[in-house]
Scaffold this active site. Structure first.
Site, PDB file in Angstrom:
ATOM      1  N   GLU A 141       0.817  -1.228   0.000  1.00 37.68           N
ATOM      2  CA  GLU A 141       0.000   0.000   0.000  1.00 37.68           C
ATOM      3  C   GLU A 141       0.847   1.273   0.000  1.00 37.68           C
ATOM      4  OE1 GLU A 141      -2.624   0.066   3.377  1.00 37.68           O
ATOM      5  OE2 GLU A 141      -3.565  -1.842   2.908  1.00 37.68           O
ATOM      6  N   GLY A 142       2.176   1.142   0.048  1.00 36.32           N
ATOM      7  CA  GLY A 142       3.035   2.316   0.221  1.00 36.32           C
ATOM      8  C   GLY A 142       3.256   2.667   1.683  1.00 36.32           C
TER       9      GLY A 142
END
Lengths: 344, 344
Positions: free
Chosen positions: B310-311
């Site tokens: 998701e970062g």
């Protein structure tokens, strides 16, 4: 002066509640790694499922060390007071990182060899103009050591937040910390000494010999508080008191590098349950720090090759503590977000 | 679609200026470790002695993978769109960490197998309802791959900040990333596959066999873009384009975990100088990530046993980039603070 009693944070029912809360968040099981460990630890420290970090503060204790007369540091002793001035002028690394991460900073003169006079922003708890040279005599008397502990406790008794980081400044204090480490862990001096602010290999060997000779001179010092008075510093002793009081108050303790961890070694020998309250900010590049952390069973959050002290590791790790608190408080659960769970 | 040309950031004169600026700060030489490396790197990227991070953003690319039909994931495919909904409702880990650290978040539908309709906060760049199953046929055509790259470039062309992190969501995408890793590095498939969102040992073995069979099926794919089209995902291909454009614009690229790094592998085979622009946020617990980082000569900032994607690693590492910029801009020098220098 009496040592605060520190209770273990163990609470199996609450631990289970926290595990469930963490595991129901919309993420694969365990996928937030050390942040999950920290969130659970904070829950156990705060004795609640709804955790919060309030008014984080870093206490930076400064003092001088008589042992610098033996030529154990790459920098002259004057750097201690000059760096205190730098803290007050907000020019040091810890000023920058504390401000960036919303952390109050308290600068405490525990025993710097310099007369600052009354100064805004400096907490004057000076007990002496530095310690004695432990190569020749104990660094401080047991009375002075007890006074330092009590002063540290009193400082923390006045804090109104629930998370406190520890930092230090003191030319020569890696020598004191290495001696404490050797005496309290039994790890050979050669594995406890490092470059400090930047000694050469010859300088490190010399530092090792100075410590080994002092250890032989003071062979009778074996109890934690005797060891602290014999080899420690006024900033280290004051930190020990501050740590004990912080754990007694069930605060989250953020532990910085080599010198701060040496203070914790003393505190943990007095009250082992203090470790339940400690989050280890980073593993320093100072040679003995990793072994010191291993001895405490500690796993640090950051490994950035820092070796600056001042509490810089604490300030840099603080956003990770906030992240741990925030994911637990703010993330959706599989149920609330209607996300399907694992299929096997 | 043409691949942007990316220049090396090498500049010996500027590097020397930056070294001097870093070394004159009031701290022992090198004592801020990796933060010093990052400060210098940002200076070289921005081609200036006075560095700044402006409007950091994280782009989260989401897409589905046909290869999930082979049973390679612990979660059902619906989790991809459900997690996109969670991003839009601000309930996911990346929402929490991006908000905490002042980072804009862009959620991009690159090819999710779901019709969201027009939605506030969702950037619709959907190229298909997921890729084909690469166990049977190439994941996408070279035309689709080129379209994805161009879409990624166009997205980054519109950003107005100078630091961009990359994140992803896509059930099955560790399988795609492991295949890309194997094809682009030559590392055996067994060392490229991991548990993803939580496969059992049997599940991992099955995933390995699926990839090995597909690699045999598509033996003719060897050029980076062919490999990307054959095994990649729409989110991965779009990320490759976004990364190339970001480096062309001399932005700082923040690289997240296993899947994001697999996209960078493709980009770096096309334009090796892109690595000058990359700060590696963390080393993931996904099994192959460390070897992938080693293959790129990359040293990540964080090691927190994250494996969420998701970062999240980018968002968590961002305060360390700010710390690197802030110490260089804000700390006093030995001269300005009148602190004595090293005495030996």
């Amino acid at each position: 002066m009496s040592i605060p009693a520190i209770a273990s944070t163990r609470n199996d029912a609450l631990a289970s509640l926290l595990d469930n809360a963490i595991n129901n968040k919309t993420k694969p099981l365990g996928s937030l790694g050390m942040l999950e460990t920290v969130a659970k630890q904070i829950g156990l420290i705060q004795n609640t499922r709804v955790i919060a970090l309030e008014k984080p503060a870093i206490l930076v204790f400064a003092a001088d060390h008589g042992v610098v007369a033996e030529g154990v540091s790459a920098y002259p002793q004057d750097v201690t007071w000059q760096m205190v001035e730098n803290f007050l002028a907000r020019g040091a690394a810890i000023n920058v990182f504390a401000q960036q991460n919303g952390c109050a900073l308290h600068i405490i003169d525990a025993g710097v060899n310099h007369d600052f006079g009354p100064r805004t922003g400096l907490t004057d708890r000076k007990l002496a103009h530095g310690t004695h040279n432990f190569a020749q005599q104990p660094a401080m008397s047991s009375d002075t050591c007890a006074t330092a502990l009590a002063a540290g406790m009193a400082l923390v008794a006045e804090l109104d937040g629930n998370v406190v980081g520890f930092g230090e400044m003191g030319i020569g204090n890696t020598t004191a910390a290495a001696a404490l480490m050797h005496k309290l862990t039994g790890i050979p001096v050669a594995q406890c000494v490092g470059a400090g602010t930047g000694l050469s290999a010859d300088g490190i060997s010399h530092k090792q010999r100075v410590i080994e000779a002092a250890v032989a001179l003071h062979a009778s010092a074996t109890e934690p508080l005797d060891v602290l008075a014999t080899f420690g510093g006024l900033e280290i002793a004051m930190m020990v008191g501050a740590m004990l009081k912080a754990a007694e108050r069930r605060m989250v303790l953020l532990i910085d590098g080599f010198i701060v961890t040496s203070a914790l070694l003393v505190a943990a020998r007095l009250q082992p349950a203090i470790l339940d309250y400690c989050v280890f900010a980073h593993c320093s590049d100072e040679s003995g720090h990793k072994k010191m952390l291993d001895n405490l069973g500690a796993r640090p959050l950051l490994q950035l090759n820092l070796r600056l002290g001042e509490g810089t590791g604490c300030a840099l790790a603080l956003p990770l503590l906030h992240a741990a608190v925030n994911f637990l408080n703010q993330m959706a659960t599989f149920e609330s977000a209607q996300v399907s769970e694992k299929s096997e």
